[in-house]
Write a protein that holds these residues in place. Structure first.
Motif, PDB file in Angstrom:
ATOM      1  N   GLU A   1     -18.976 -80.944  27.181  1.00 16.84           N
ATOM      2  CA  GLU A   1     -18.374 -82.258  27.317  1.00 16.84           C
ATOM      3  C   GLU A   1     -19.436 -83.352  27.295  1.00 16.84           C
ATOM      4  O   GLU A   1     -20.421 -83.289  28.034  1.00 16.84           O
ATOM      5  CB  GLU A   1     -17.583 -82.328  28.633  1.00 16.84           C
ATOM      6  CG  GLU A   1     -17.029 -83.690  28.986  1.00 16.84           C
ATOM      7  CD  GLU A   1     -16.510 -83.751  30.413  1.00 16.84           C
ATOM      8  OE1 GLU A   1     -15.855 -84.754  30.760  1.00 16.84           O
ATOM      9  OE2 GLU A   1     -16.749 -82.798  31.182  1.00 16.84           O
ATOM     10  N   PHE A   2     -19.210 -84.365  26.475  1.00 16.63           N
ATOM     11  CA  PHE A   2     -20.111 -85.509  26.415  1.00 16.63           C
ATOM     12  C   PHE A   2     -20.014 -86.350  27.670  1.00 16.63           C
ATOM     13  O   PHE A   2     -18.925 -86.619  28.174  1.00 16.63           O
ATOM     14  CB  PHE A   2     -19.778 -86.377  25.197  1.00 16.63           C
ATOM     15  CG  PHE A   2     -20.493 -87.691  25.173  1.00 16.63           C
ATOM     16  CD1 PHE A   2     -21.824 -87.771  24.790  1.00 16.63           C
ATOM     17  CD2 PHE A   2     -19.844 -88.856  25.536  1.00 16.63           C
ATOM     18  CE1 PHE A   2     -22.491 -88.979  24.762  1.00 16.63           C
ATOM     19  CE2 PHE A   2     -20.499 -90.076  25.510  1.00 16.63           C
ATOM     20  CZ  PHE A   2     -21.824 -90.133  25.122  1.00 16.63           C
ATOM     21  N   LEU A   3     -21.150 -86.802  28.159  1.00 16.39           N
ATOM     22  CA  LEU A   3     -21.186 -87.668  29.331  1.00 16.39           C
ATOM     23  C   LEU A   3     -21.698 -89.069  29.011  1.00 16.39           C
ATOM     24  O   LEU A   3     -21.055 -90.063  29.343  1.00 16.39           O
ATOM     25  CB  LEU A   3     -22.057 -87.052  30.422  1.00 16.39           C
ATOM     26  CG  LEU A   3     -21.541 -85.745  31.013  1.00 16.39           C
ATOM     27  CD1 LEU A   3     -22.586 -85.159  31.955  1.00 16.39           C
ATOM     28  CD2 LEU A   3     -20.218 -85.969  31.733  1.00 16.39           C
ATOM     29  N   ALA A   4     -22.861 -89.141  28.395  1.00 13.82           N
ATOM     30  CA  ALA A   4     -23.467 -90.436  28.114  1.00 13.82           C
ATOM     31  C   ALA A   4     -24.609 -90.256  27.129  1.00 13.82           C
ATOM     32  O   ALA A   4     -25.204 -89.182  27.037  1.00 13.82           O
ATOM     33  CB  ALA A   4     -23.987 -91.095  29.392  1.00 13.82           C
ATOM     34  N   ALA A   5     -24.922 -91.321  26.396  1.00 11.17           N
ATOM     35  CA  ALA A   5     -26.062 -91.303  25.484  1.00 11.17           C
ATOM     36  C   ALA A   5     -26.715 -92.666  25.464  1.00 11.17           C
ATOM     37  O   ALA A   5     -26.062 -93.690  25.699  1.00 11.17           O
ATOM     38  CB  ALA A   5     -25.632 -90.894  24.079  1.00 11.17           C
ATOM     39  N   ILE A   6     -28.000 -92.667  25.169  1.00  6.59           N
ATOM     40  CA  ILE A   6     -28.778 -93.900  25.136  1.00  6.59           C
ATOM     41  C   ILE A   6     -29.613 -93.923  23.869  1.00  6.59           C
ATOM     42  O   ILE A   6     -30.242 -92.934  23.499  1.00  6.59           O
ATOM     43  CB  ILE A   6     -29.641 -94.038  26.415  1.00  6.59           C
ATOM     44  CG1 ILE A   6     -30.369 -95.378  26.450  1.00  6.59           C
ATOM     45  CG2 ILE A   6     -30.610 -92.865  26.563  1.00  6.59           C
ATOM     46  CD1 ILE A   6     -30.953 -95.700  27.828  1.00  6.59           C
ATOM     47  N   SER A   7     -29.603 -95.057  23.182  1.00  2.53           N
ATOM     48  CA  SER A   7     -30.318 -95.191  21.925  1.00  2.53           C
ATOM     49  C   SER A   7     -31.798 -95.431  22.160  1.00  2.53           C
ATOM     50  O   SER A   7     -32.257 -95.613  23.295  1.00  2.53           O
ATOM     51  CB  SER A   7     -29.738 -96.337  21.103  1.00  2.53           C
ATOM     52  OG  SER A   7     -30.172 -97.585  21.610  1.00  2.53           O
ATOM     53  N   ARG A   8     -32.538 -95.449  21.070  1.00 11.03           N
ATOM     54  CA  ARG A   8     -33.962 -95.751  21.147  1.00 11.03           C
ATOM     55  C   ARG A   8     -34.220 -97.117  21.760  1.00 11.03           C
ATOM     56  O   ARG A   8     -35.227 -97.315  22.454  1.00 11.03           O
ATOM     57  CB  ARG A   8     -34.588 -95.688  19.750  1.00 11.03           C
ATOM     58  CG  ARG A   8     -34.606 -94.302  19.121  1.00 11.03           C
ATOM     59  CD  ARG A   8     -35.043 -94.368  17.667  1.00 11.03           C
ATOM     60  NE  ARG A   8     -36.369 -94.961  17.537  1.00 11.03           N
ATOM     61  CZ  ARG A   8     -36.923 -95.327  16.389  1.00 11.03           C
ATOM     62  NH1 ARG A   8     -36.255 -95.164  15.247  1.00 11.03           N
ATOM     63  NH2 ARG A   8     -38.134 -95.855  16.371  1.00 11.03           N
ATOM     64  N   SER A   9     -33.318 -98.062  21.509  1.00  6.91           N
ATOM     65  CA  SER A   9     -33.475 -99.420  21.999  1.00  6.91           C
ATOM     66  C   SER A   9     -32.790 -99.667  23.337  1.00  6.91           C
ATOM     67  O   SER A   9     -32.859-100.777  23.863  1.00  6.91           O
ATOM     68  CB  SER A   9     -32.949-100.415  20.967  1.00  6.91           C
ATOM     69  OG  SER A   9     -31.575-100.212  20.730  1.00  6.91           O
ATOM     70  N   GLY A  10     -32.114 -98.645  23.882  1.00  3.38           N
ATOM     71  CA  GLY A  10     -31.515 -98.781  25.191  1.00  3.38           C
ATOM     72  C   GLY A  10     -30.026 -99.057  25.221  1.00  3.38           C
ATOM     73  O   GLY A  10     -29.467 -99.239  26.312  1.00  3.38           O
TER      74      GLY A  10
ATOM     75  N   ILE B   1     -26.115 -98.050  25.179  1.00  2.00           N
ATOM     76  CA  ILE B   1     -25.497 -96.913  25.850  1.00  2.00           C
ATOM     77  C   ILE B   1     -24.044 -96.751  25.434  1.00  2.00           C
ATOM     78  O   ILE B   1     -23.304 -97.730  25.316  1.00  2.00           O
ATOM     79  CB  ILE B   1     -25.594 -97.089  27.379  1.00  2.00           C
ATOM     80  CG1 ILE B   1     -27.046 -96.992  27.834  1.00  2.00           C
ATOM     81  CG2 ILE B   1     -24.727 -96.069  28.108  1.00  2.00           C
ATOM     82  CD1 ILE B   1     -27.277 -97.429  29.262  1.00  2.00           C
ATOM     83  N   ILE B   2     -23.634 -95.510  25.201  1.00  2.00           N
ATOM     84  CA  ILE B   2     -22.230 -95.144  25.122  1.00  2.00           C
ATOM     85  C   ILE B   2     -21.969 -94.142  26.227  1.00  2.00           C
ATOM     86  O   ILE B   2     -22.874 -93.428  26.660  1.00  2.00           O
ATOM     87  CB  ILE B   2     -21.823 -94.574  23.747  1.00  2.00           C
ATOM     88  CG1 ILE B   2     -22.664 -93.346  23.385  1.00  2.00           C
ATOM     89  CG2 ILE B   2     -21.937 -95.646  22.680  1.00  2.00           C
ATOM     90  CD1 ILE B   2     -22.170 -92.629  22.136  1.00  2.00           C
ATOM     91  N   SER B   3     -20.716 -94.078  26.684  1.00  2.00           N
ATOM     92  CA  SER B   3     -20.459 -93.282  27.868  1.00  2.00           C
ATOM     93  C   SER B   3     -19.052 -92.721  27.879  1.00  2.00           C
ATOM     94  O   SER B   3     -18.157 -93.196  27.170  1.00  2.00           O
ATOM     95  CB  SER B   3     -20.694 -94.113  29.128  1.00  2.00           C
ATOM     96  OG  SER B   3     -19.852 -95.246  29.149  1.00  2.00           O
TER      97      SER B   3
END
Length: 127
Positions: free
Chosen positions: A46-55, A57-59
């Motif tokens: 299950e996906f929780l959260a992700a952060i890009s190189r530049s900061g 966020i998707i959640s």
């Protein structure tokens, strides 16, 4: 050569807080978007959260509610997941993943987008 190593998991009481970490080596960390997933027995990852190189966020819904917060420290090659108000249903193995991308703003909730995965850290929430 490429390693993602999660740490900080363990046993926590219902309502407690926990911060887990993922330290990367063998990659240029700042060139990767980073994500957190979890998997409970008998369930899909299950996906929780992700952060890009530049900061950016998707959640997930839980992350959007503020229970889970992702962050990264490029100087330490580390991504974090702060977990608050933990519930028994949060019990799972928590995995970090790295997504190589030339787009500094790119993020994904899809497992197939990620190039590398850690071995996971167990989080158990009990009363």
């Amino acid at each position: 050569q490429v390693q993602l190593v999660e740490s900080g998991g363990g046993l926590v009481q219902v309502g407690g807080d926990l911060r887990i970490s993922c330290a990367a080596s063998g990659i240029i960390f700042s060139r990767y978007a980073m994500g957190w997933f979890r998997q409970a027995p008998g369930k899909e990852r299950e996906f929780l959260a992700a952060i890009s190189r530049s900061g950016s966020i998707i959640s997930s819904a839980d992350s959007h509610k503020g229970r889970f917060t992702i962050s990264r420290d490029n100087a330490k090659n580390t991504v974090y997941l702060q977990m608050n108000s933990l519930k028994p249903e949060d019990t799972a193995v928590y995995y970090c993943a790295a997504d190589l991308t030339g787009d500094v703003g790119s993020v994904s909730r899809r497992r197939y987008e990620y190039d590398y995965w850690g071995q996971g850290t167990q989080v158990t929430v009990s009363s």
